[in-house]
Design a protein around this motif. Sequence first.
Motif, PDB file in Angstrom:
ATOM      1  N   UNK A 187       0.825  -1.210   0.000  1.00  0.00           N
ATOM      2  CA  UNK A 187       0.000   0.000   0.000  1.00  0.00           C
ATOM      3  C   UNK A 187       0.858   1.259   0.000  1.00  0.00           C
ATOM      4  N   UNK A 188       1.940   1.241   0.776  1.00  0.00           N
ATOM      5  CA  UNK A 188       2.836   2.400   0.850  1.00  0.00           C
ATOM      6  C   UNK A 188       3.480   2.688  -0.501  1.00  0.00           C
ATOM      7  N   UNK A 189       3.915   1.657  -1.205  1.00  0.00           N
ATOM      8  CA  UNK A 189       4.565   1.860  -2.496  1.00  0.00           C
ATOM      9  C   UNK A 189       3.562   2.225  -3.591  1.00  0.00           C
ATOM     10  N   UNK A 190       2.304   1.864  -3.396  1.00  0.00           N
ATOM     11  CA  UNK A 190       1.263   2.179  -4.376  1.00  0.00           C
ATOM     12  C   UNK A 190       0.825   3.645  -4.314  1.00  0.00           C
ATOM     13  N   UNK A 235       2.069   6.533  -4.682  1.00  0.00           N
ATOM     14  CA  UNK A 235       2.483   7.507  -5.699  1.00  0.00           C
ATOM     15  C   UNK A 235       1.733   7.344  -7.017  1.00  0.00           C
ATOM     16  N   UNK A 236       1.296   6.119  -7.324  1.00  0.00           N
ATOM     17  CA  UNK A 236       0.663   5.897  -8.629  1.00  0.00           C
ATOM     18  C   UNK A 236      -0.824   5.572  -8.544  1.00  0.00           C
ATOM     19  N   UNK A 237      -1.345   5.320  -7.339  1.00  0.00           N
ATOM     20  CA  UNK A 237      -2.751   4.912  -7.220  1.00  0.00           C
ATOM     21  C   UNK A 237      -3.727   5.966  -7.742  1.00  0.00           C
ATOM     22  N   UNK A 238      -3.548   7.271  -7.454  1.00  0.00           N
ATOM     23  CA  UNK A 238      -4.485   8.257  -8.010  1.00  0.00           C
ATOM     24  C   UNK A 238      -4.514   8.244  -9.540  1.00  0.00           C
TER      25      UNK A 238
END
Length: 474
Positions: A89-92, A94-97
């Motif tokens: 979740x932490x690494x996601x 930056x790109x999730x939005x």
Amino acid sequence: MESWIKNWLEEKRRAGEKCLEIKMIQNKPYVYHSTSRYDPVTKKAKKISKYLGRLDQKYGLIRKEDRILKKGSSRQISIHEYGNAAIIEEEFKSILPTLEDAFPSHYTEIYALVATRIAGYVPLKRVGDLWSKLASPNSIHPDCSPKNLSAVLHEIGLNRASQQKIFSYLSSNSEQLIYDLSFIDSYSSSITFSENAYISEGIYHNHHHIALFCSRDNGLPVMIRSVPGSVNDVSTLKLSLKEIDLKNKVLLMDRGFISEDNFQEMVARSIRFIIPLKRDSIHYKTRIHLTGSFSFHSKLIHCGKRSIGDFMLYRFENEDLALDEKKTLYSKFEKGEISREELNLGLKKVGLALFLTTVDLPEQEVYELYKSRDMVEKHFDTFKNELRADKISLRSNEALFGHIFVSFICLYIYCAILNRLKAAKLLTQISPHDLLTKFSKVYAYQVGEGTELSEVPKRVRDLSRKLNYPIFPN
């Protein structure tokens, strides 16, 4: 509809959760995530509903993926792996939005596929079981049924424009990029994109290619696309350049992409490039004085440069490489594998390398830029061997394209974890897979509406601090 159901729905909407819908089935409330997408066939909006779970007046939403345990009481308790899920979740973040904007109907399934495949490829029928073990973010509620995931891969594969939104976002953060091609074996007769074509050394095999851009600045992949197996390296670059904006950026490539058309395409797009020339290039006859020298990995490199029209030509001489190449040439001559003329011609070029560029930089900087090109080879190795993304059995080209995109996001998350380990100088001690396994020992226990974490092992807490993962309470 009873008032408590309406109140629950209004509360969720005020909290920012969108697209929730309540359906009364046999007088019981069931929660769905409902959106719509344009149907090109009917030319109308088509409603898409995904079942989330049953609504209970006492316990709230009971999600379908929760594994409920009962021990002598009516309390409902769910236990999920928290530590590894929190890293993903932490690494996601930056790109999730951007992913949600590009794939509003499917980003939750993409997230679930990545979270369950980050440790290696698993078939669609196992994704739901693996996902149910993870403590997923509150906003991620995928439908992990094999039938739906198969349809999602197909639709993702068809939607190249949405994929390009992701690639555009990732490439915008980079100034220096590396480009290369690799092949992936195919064992499915229904994927026509794969072709029985030449690989190397007289070997033909059923395969297709993947073209990959990665960022030298941050070590992350920025774009991927599938290419038919019979298409050679040099022909892929022109279309690849049309998918992302590389204006005024530096592109590093291998000599396999040399062609006049590619040079003109890059110049027209204001793309700066560095590319080594083949040993039979006429530019080896160009006189360049080796006026400088530097050390690279304890090897002495002599260097020089000169301008040729709109380009710069760099010449490098590696004395250690020259000695090795001389030995090889004389060995071949003694065995009768090459003629005296070929020997003399080869001796003139031993240890030499010529780079054609549109940048005017110090020789050592150009040399080091090109030598960093092995980053893309490491990405291919991770894609195939760590993520096992080449172990596929799909039924259509579109599903293949969707699988390659999801695997690309897996690669991105894996490399982001890898970067943290490198920065903390821990890569020789622990791999991304090892890290996720260690952190999976921390569980989230859900009791009613509350959540508690299990005890965090000291080694895990120390790693979270060194890697700057703010996922555990102090």
